[in-house]
Motif scaffolding. Sequence first.
Motif, mmCIF file in Angstrom:
data_model
loop_
_atom_site.group_PDB
_atom_site.id
_atom_site.type_symbol
_atom_site.label_atom_id
_atom_site.label_comp_id
_atom_site.label_asym_id
_atom_site.label_seq_id
_atom_site.Cartn_x
_atom_site.Cartn_y
_atom_site.Cartn_z
ATOM 1 N N ALA A 116 7.624 11.023 0.497
ATOM 2 C CA ALA A 116 7.236 9.688 0.947
ATOM 3 C C ALA A 116 5.839 9.375 0.432
ATOM 4 O O ALA A 116 4.954 10.226 0.444
ATOM 5 C CB ALA A 116 7.270 9.620 2.463
ATOM 6 N N LYS A 117 5.705 8.134 -0.025
ATOM 7 C CA LYS A 117 4.398 7.709 -0.492
ATOM 8 C C LYS A 117 3.492 7.540 0.712
ATOM 9 O O LYS A 117 3.935 7.078 1.773
ATOM 10 C CB LYS A 117 4.496 6.391 -1.258
ATOM 11 C CG LYS A 117 5.207 6.506 -2.570
ATOM 12 C CD LYS A 117 5.178 5.186 -3.301
ATOM 13 C CE LYS A 117 5.868 5.289 -4.635
ATOM 14 N NZ LYS A 117 5.874 4.011 -5.339
ATOM 15 N N PRO A 118 2.224 7.868 0.564
ATOM 16 C CA PRO A 118 1.320 7.671 1.691
ATOM 17 C C PRO A 118 1.155 6.179 1.975
ATOM 18 O O PRO A 118 1.222 5.344 1.072
ATOM 19 C CB PRO A 118 0.003 8.294 1.216
ATOM 20 C CG PRO A 118 0.105 8.370 -0.270
ATOM 21 C CD PRO A 118 1.568 8.447 -0.580
ATOM 22 N N GLN A 119 0.989 5.853 3.236
ATOM 23 C CA GLN A 119 0.831 4.461 3.636
ATOM 24 C C GLN A 119 -0.478 3.910 3.064
ATOM 25 O O GLN A 119 -1.482 4.615 3.043
ATOM 26 C CB GLN A 119 0.810 4.346 5.168
ATOM 27 C CG GLN A 119 2.137 4.707 5.812
ATOM 28 C CD GLN A 119 3.256 3.771 5.375
ATOM 29 O OE1 GLN A 119 3.053 2.581 5.199
ATOM 30 N NE2 GLN A 119 4.455 4.318 5.183
ATOM 31 N N PRO A 120 -0.436 2.660 2.593
ATOM 32 C CA PRO A 120 -1.663 2.092 2.036
ATOM 33 C C PRO A 120 -2.713 1.884 3.129
ATOM 34 O O PRO A 120 -2.385 1.643 4.292
ATOM 35 C CB PRO A 120 -1.210 0.757 1.443
ATOM 36 C CG PRO A 120 0.090 0.451 2.076
ATOM 37 C CD PRO A 120 0.686 1.750 2.500
ATOM 38 N N THR A 121 -3.948 1.987 2.719
ATOM 39 C CA THR A 121 -5.049 1.767 3.663
ATOM 40 C C THR A 121 -5.140 0.274 3.973
ATOM 41 O O THR A 121 -4.524 -0.558 3.306
ATOM 42 C CB THR A 121 -6.381 2.253 3.063
ATOM 43 O OG1 THR A 121 -6.665 1.452 1.911
ATOM 44 C CG2 THR A 121 -6.318 3.724 2.695
ATOM 45 N N GLU A 124 -6.245 -1.706 0.999
ATOM 46 C CA GLU A 124 -5.179 -1.895 0.010
ATOM 47 C C GLU A 124 -4.194 -2.962 0.464
ATOM 48 O O GLU A 124 -3.720 -3.768 -0.342
ATOM 49 C CB GLU A 124 -4.460 -0.565 -0.249
ATOM 50 C CG GLU A 124 -5.314 0.451 -0.990
ATOM 51 C CD GLU A 124 -4.666 1.823 -1.056
ATOM 52 O OE1 GLU A 124 -3.802 2.145 -0.197
ATOM 53 O OE2 GLU A 124 -5.026 2.576 -1.972
ATOM 54 N N VAL A 125 -3.881 -2.987 1.767
ATOM 55 C CA VAL A 125 -2.956 -3.997 2.294
ATOM 56 C C VAL A 125 -3.565 -5.385 2.112
ATOM 57 O O VAL A 125 -2.886 -6.325 1.679
ATOM 58 C CB VAL A 125 -2.638 -3.720 3.787
ATOM 59 C CG1 VAL A 125 -1.899 -4.889 4.421
ATOM 60 C CG2 VAL A 125 -1.844 -2.436 3.925
#
Length: 157
Positions: A116-121, A124-125
């Motif tokens: 799983a890709k790490p959740q964007p900060t 970044e969102v």
Amino acid sequence: MSIVSEFREFIERGNVIDLAVGVIIGASFNAIVKSLVDQVVMPPIGLLTGGIDFSRLKWVLRPEDPATEAVEQVAIQYGAFINTVIQFLIVAWVVFLLVKLVNSVRRKEAEKPPEAKPQPTATEVLLMEIRDQLKAQNAAAGATPAPPGAGSTAPKA
């Protein structure tokens, strides 16, 4: 390109080195298999067949003459051939098992779900939202986005 530099480039390729390692390992593996066949597999087979040593089986076409010192015997050594065939079958079986092992490892790797890709900060969102809004504005205006760094085309006064 000189022949020396071309040769060096050829040698430095990874597949040439891999081939050399494979040949060296194969030669060592051959000694192991020969020992396995001659000293482990063939004695029980010889025992089951009445004590026959396959490596000494031969069909003599012309026997030696004890009156001469020269070796004159002519024989077809089919027992050595039988040993070689058994040795080949053992090598083929081991290679088959190795390939089967490598294929099963590759299948397990392929079956693993992708990480799983790490959740964007939060930053970044926010940047992605700004990007999406700019795309929507440009699409609504029918304008193509200007290349980065392009400024106004109006002459400076």
